[in-house]
Design an enzyme around this catalytic site. Structure first.
Site, PDB file in Angstrom:
ATOM      1  N   ASP A  98      33.138  32.553  40.908  1.00  0.00           N
ATOM      2  CA  ASP A  98      33.653  33.838  40.425  1.00  0.00           C
ATOM      3  C   ASP A  98      34.670  33.675  39.291  1.00  0.00           C
ATOM      4  O   ASP A  98      35.005  34.662  38.625  1.00  0.00           O
ATOM      5  CB  ASP A  98      34.326  34.609  41.568  1.00  0.00           C
ATOM      6  CG  ASP A  98      33.347  34.969  42.672  1.00  0.00           C
ATOM      7  OD1 ASP A  98      32.225  35.373  42.335  1.00  0.00           O
ATOM      8  OD2 ASP A  98      33.701  34.838  43.852  1.00  0.00           O
TER       9      ASP A  98
ATOM     10  N   ASP B  20      33.020  41.445  45.364  1.00  0.00           N
ATOM     11  CA  ASP B  20      32.276  40.546  46.230  1.00  0.00           C
ATOM     12  C   ASP B  20      32.102  41.245  47.578  1.00  0.00           C
ATOM     13  O   ASP B  20      32.833  42.179  47.908  1.00  0.00           O
ATOM     14  CB  ASP B  20      33.074  39.249  46.391  1.00  0.00           C
ATOM     15  CG  ASP B  20      32.308  38.192  47.148  1.00  0.00           C
ATOM     16  OD1 ASP B  20      31.074  38.262  47.179  1.00  0.00           O
ATOM     17  OD2 ASP B  20      32.947  37.296  47.723  1.00  0.00           O
TER      18      ASP B  20
ATOM     19  N   ASP C  90      36.163  35.126  45.296  1.00  0.00           N
ATOM     20  CA  ASP C  90      36.884  34.118  46.064  1.00  0.00           C
ATOM     21  C   ASP C  90      36.416  32.699  45.767  1.00  0.00           C
ATOM     22  O   ASP C  90      37.141  31.748  45.991  1.00  0.00           O
ATOM     23  CB  ASP C  90      36.755  34.390  47.571  1.00  0.00           C
ATOM     24  CG  ASP C  90      35.302  34.450  48.027  1.00  0.00           C
ATOM     25  OD1 ASP C  90      34.410  34.223  47.185  1.00  0.00           O
ATOM     26  OD2 ASP C  90      35.059  34.707  49.216  1.00  0.00           O
TER      27      ASP C  90
END
Length: 909
Positions: free
Chosen positions: A650, A331, A646
């Site tokens: 995800d 990410d 996070d």
């Protein structure tokens, strides 16, 4: 009941959605709501189906290594060795318990998603507003939300006033999303559906009214929960390798035991009971019952080391999994970047300025831009253009920088906070007072204030989207006052800043003499443009270095983000993910400047994505399904994939990846529960350090396996040769158990503390197909088994045949030789890839010397304690036998060093 499949609520007008849902702006009646609730069920995420708890526990015994342990336990029970039987059985049960507990992670991940749902909702029923349990919401209900509320269901907006929603957990966006009632394109991704509210997200500003379009499992968050439940879990490379090793060992043991029985019976005519006793001794010697415990202890020590490096491991095998990673999918926000919006560039009509310093800490100089290097420092006293722009930005702003426990943060909107921090860096302290304010509206995309500057002057200041302010400006500030607006210049500057991945804010002003009030209608259209702020969530400096280390280690780093493509690509360039690095493997397509967006992913087939996924390192505007597809496409190339995240969006991809890594600070509970590893500092550099630790641990597991197997190999060869040659057994089964015990609790564990090899982060990742026992290690294991076994048998025959001592005396000398031979081999194993004939073999791992001391103490007890003579049939031997064993150990060490040279030259790693 949900929106019809042919209707995309975000792309339709509110009236059309009301019609489809058979509702109205006045909402439903209680009777209608009750009927729909009975039809669609409560607005809560469904419980996933679960297997019977007993069956789930028993499944963890379905493993070849566990079978080996259970077989060893049965054999020990046959021998009447109930203590060892209990110990080995306990190890098998403990392994099953650990696996059973870890299996609960998926259930916890689903539970973590459920905790994100709202508990209550303001709903319009029978024409009036009331508060009901969020579970009772149904499609067609009209709900209202305000700042601080958690959205109770997916809903189509029908009214919105300065509405902003924090959707990072769902979309990965680093800033709150602005919402309005205007329809968007039918193909818009979740992050671009500005007309929708999504269950579990949080309203950060403004208020809104919306009609519920989906509840429970039909919501976006419900879809994600279903993805988590459906994702198939993958074994780590080590798990697969150990399973393969266990099958090979079990097959080898069975074949050799059968051969020994046949030869002993046919050639030497041994009695059946003698053959059974010998076969049991051989099996006990050959079964590496200490292997699972050894691997577990090595991984557990690695977990402790990783925790000190701020990586919290939730699953033991994931420690080693990190060491075999070939691709890291990360990410962007907060992991590769600081998640602290920072003004990097300031543009006025007179100059461009570079702003130093990262994050919200008000430290850093502002310099006039100079292509040749750092420009001259700029101050508000010397640069009137800069003072005017910063003053407008700070005054038209409700954010403020605060310091808590030594950490700087922002109260308010992050982009506004970046402007305030710039003012703090320059020491700007506004005088006077604010008289009126027009808050930011998603429809206008700017905020305005009427300010008294303290000297009787009144000015309207505006801060907002540059295109909207340009439309209202007719002049720009310069050294001589006002000049006609150079629209082309500003459009060019906006494009250049956007190409650098910067978010752009503009500031403007107009005189407001004698004005006392301000509304959106009288902000004005003949404003003076003061300049632009170029704002970025800056890359973490340590992440840049960590990515470079990953590239040197042969690990590809890919950015998968919900952000826009331009921003993602610009940050990727700064981080070194794309541009200026070694391209992919030979023949692999690779375009450093290429970005694949979520819309493009939607249009791709799985085969098309599989062909392109390795050559593209930046993916933007992605959804949960996209992330899973990317991970699967990489895994189809036999890549070992680590995935970071996070948000709840995800969780499915983290579950699917070989190693899932969650953020400990800003990660949702659902993400942490789905992950294998949690980063305590949300820092990509921690991942790189964890990969290094994982490689060290795998190296040590290989060393430990290479050390442990000759222990069993030497013992089984001694028994096998004795039977085949028709000799008395040099070692009894209980003496074999003794050697296994003392080496398992001493020498076997010493290699777990070995430091990392010097080249650990410069060599390429190992192949997922690579065996934990490489051809080179296998060659050394076979030679070590023969050399240690031969020396043990030689000592027994020397004592028994040449010196004529008793069986107990000769067997005790053989046990001593076996133990010291393995101690010598331990030093060979410290450096499998290089020579151990160096002083470094004596330092660097104090566990080796602790283990050696413990082994000698235990062997002294075995040799000289009277009760040990009774239990194990040992005898008190003299200095001659100790000297012979020590000399034999030295010979073992030197012969095996020569064998290492040969295997390095002739066999691949």
């Amino acid at each position: 009941m949900t929106v019809a499949p042919e209707l995309a609520a975000h792309a339709e007008t509110p009236d059309a959605v009301f019609t489809t849902l058979a509702s109205s702006p006045d909402g439903l009646t209680e009777a209608q709501a009750a009927h729909r609730l009975a039809e669609v069920g409560p607005n809560r995420l469904p419980e996933p189906p679960r297997k019977n708890v007993v069956l789930r526990f028993l499944e963890h015994f379905d493993d070849v290594l566990i079978y080996i342990l259970l077989a060893a336990a049965v054999l020990k029970a046959i021998l009447g060795d109930w203590v060892d039987f209990a110990v080995i059985l306990a190890v098998a049960v403990a392994n099953a318990v650990v696996g059973f507990v870890q299996e609960g992670r998926a259930d916890k991940a689903l539970a973590g998603i459920a905790t994100m749902l709202s508990l209550e909702a303001d709903v319009r029923r029978d024409g009036g507003w009331r508060t009901v349990a969020a579970d009772d919401l149904v499609p067609g209900d009209v709900v209202r939300v305000r700042s601080g509320d958690r959205v109770p269901a997916d809903a189509r907006l029908v009214e919105a006033t300065t509405l902003q929603v924090e959707e990072a957990a769902l979309t990965g966006e680093s800033v709150p999303a602005s919402k309005d009632v205007e329809p968007v394109g039918a193909d818009a991704g979740v992050g671009d559906r500005s007309s929708m509210l999504f269950s579990g997200t949080i309203v950060t500003a403004g208020r809104g009214v919306a009609v519920v379009t989906a509840t429970a499992g039909a919501t976006e968050i419900g879809r994600i929960q279903q993805l988590v439940a459906e994702v198939d879990h993958l074994d780590t490379p080590l798990t697969r390798q150990l399973a393969r090793l266990g099958k090979q060992l079990s097959l080898l043991i069975l074949l050799m035991a059968a051969a020994m029985l046949v030869i002993g019976r046919v050639i030497h005519d041994f009695a059946l009971d003698e053959l059974v006793s010998a076969a049991i001794g051989f099996a006990v010697a050959a079964v590496p019952e200490g292997l699972p415990a050894l691997v577990t202890v090595t991984l557990a020590l690695g977990v402790q080391q990783m925790a000190r490096r701020r990586a919290i491991t939730r699953k033991l095998t994931s420690v080693e999994g990190l060491g075999s990673v070939t691709t890291i999918c990360s990410d962007k926000t907060g992991t590769l970047t600081r998640n602290e919006m920072t003004v990097r560039t300031v543009v006025t009509p007179e100059a461009t300025y570079d702003v130093e310093g990262l994050g919200y800490e008000p430290v850093g100089a502002v310099r006039v831009h100079d292509d040749e290097g750092p420009g001259d420092p700029a101050t508000l006293d010397t640069r009137a253009d800069l003072a005017a722009l910063v003053g407008a930005g700070v005054r038209c702003n409700d954010a403020r920088a605060v310091q808590t426990d030594g950490h700087w943060g922002i109260v308010g909107q992050p982009t506004e906070g970046a402007v305030v921090v710039l003012g703090d860096k320059l020491g700007y302290a506004p005088a006077g007072q604010r008289l009126a304010q027009v808050p930011f509206e998603s429809s206008t995309k700017f905020a305005a204030t009427l300010d008294d500057l303290g000297d009787g002057t009144r000015v309207v200041h505006l801060l907002g989207a540059p295109d909207r302010l340009l439309d209202r400006c007719t002049t720009q500030r310069d050294d001589y006052g006002s000049a006609p607006l150079d629209t082309a210049y500003w459009e060019r500057q906006i494009d250049e800043l956007g190409a650098q991945g910067l978010r752009v804010l503009a500031a403007a002003r107009r005189d407001a003499t004698d004005e006392t009030a301000l509304t959106g209608d009288d902000v004005g259209t003949e404003l003076e443009l003061l300049g632009l702020f170029g704002i970025v969530d800056p890359p973490r400096p340590e992440a840049v270095a960590a990515i470079a280390d990953c590239h040197r280690a042969g690990i590809r780093v890919k950015m998968i983000t919900g952000d826009h493509a331009g921003t993602a690509l610009a940050i990727a360039r700064e981080l070194g993910i794309v541009g200026g690095r070694v391209a992919g493997e030979a023949g692999e397509p690779h375009d450093d400047a290429e970005v694949i967006t979520g819309a493009e992913l939607e249009a791709m087939s799985n085969e098309q994505l599989r062909q392109r996924v390795r050559g593209v390192d930046v993916f933007a505007r992605t959804s949960p399904e996209h992330k899973i597809r990317i991970v699967r496409a990489l895994q189809s190339h036999r890549e070992v994939v680590a995935m970071t995240g996070d948000g709840v969006n995800d969780a499915p991809a983290l579950t699917r990846a070989d190693v899932g890594i969650a953020m400990g600070i800003k990660g949702t509970e659902a993400t942490k529960e789905a992950a294998d590893i949690v980063l305590a500092d949300d820092n990509f550099a921690t991942i790189e350090r964890a990969v290094e630790e994982g490689r060290r641990i795998y190296d040590n597991i290989r060393k430990s396996v290479a050390f442990l197997l000759p222990t069993n190999g030497a013992q089984s060869l001694v028994i096998l040769v004795a039977v085949l040659a028709g000799l008395a057994l040099p070692l009894t089964p209980v003496q074999i158990l003794w050697v296994n015990l003392i080496t398992a609790v001493t020498l076997s564990l010493a290699l777990a503390g070995e430091p990392a090899e010097p080249d650990v982060m410069t060599r390429p990742p190992r192949s997922p197909d690579a065996h934990v026992v490489s051809p080179r290690s296998l060659g050394l294991i076979l030679v070590a088994s023969v050399v240690i076994g031969a020396s043990t048998l030689a000592v027994f025959l020397l004592e028994k045949e040449q010196l004529g001592v008793s069986d107990e005396y000769a067997q005790t000398a053989a046990v001593l030789m076996l133990a010291l031979g393995q101690l010598a081999y331990l030093f060979n194993c410290r450096f499998l890839g290089s020579t151990s004939l160096t002083w470094r073999v004596l330092v660097g791992n104090r566990l080796v010397w602790v283990a050696a001391g413990a082994l000698l103490v235990l062997q002294l007890v075995f040799t000289y304690a009277p009760f040990m003579h009774d239990w194990f049939g040992s005898a008190s031997i003299g200095a001659r036998e100790w000297g012979i064993a020590a000399l034999g150990a030295l010979v073992v060490f030197l012969v095996l060093e020569a064998a290492k040279v040969v295997t390095r030259r002739t066999l691949r790693e």
